[in-house]
Design an enzyme around this catalytic site. Sequence first.
Site: not given
Length: 215
Positions: A118, A122, A154, A193
Amino acid sequence: MRVRKKPWAAQYIKDHADLIVTEPEKQLGHWQERFPSVQPLQIEIGIGKGQFIVEMARQHSDINFLGIEIQESVIATALRQLVESGLTNVQLVETDGANVDTLFAAQEVDQLFLNFSDPWPKTRHAKRRLTSPNFLTHYQTVLKQDGRIQFKTDNRGLFEYSLTSFNNFGLVFDEVWLDLHNSDGNEGNVQTEYEEKFSKKGPIYELIAHFDQTK
């Protein structure tokens, strides 16, 4: 990301307690006992549906793998894939991977994988990023002296942040790829995936680094 609850997940996990750990603190310093033989131990924090960790175990039978995931429905899907594979050198761990130093003894781990974590974009959430200094402190504790961190994303912003974070912490970079799939580093690359889906939309970034134990 909200994950749809799978009503079968809890019972499936109970039925396959030989392949998944739900009370990892009890395994502190004894993870090798979960495997048929003592081999180098590598862990992935945040395994998604398990494609990466299962394929790594398939390709590297001489390594023991642990996949950590906190979401029950997600890890149950990975567990189903593991059961179908018949592999014995990979175990799953249902827990929060944020505090790995409470799950593993000092220098118990040979390598750590962070795949598409993740990004917490912010600024006020920067401390939650798995490549922030507070997490690096935990990794340094559990990794062996020559242990490495392999990080893929990415998200360019997260990658740039991670480069700075690793550098400021004093890690030594072994490899840095700004477009992994179009580089020499792609040889032997095992995709997640998420990676398969989103690599068509832009480059995949990767860095591999280790702690400088001379300092």
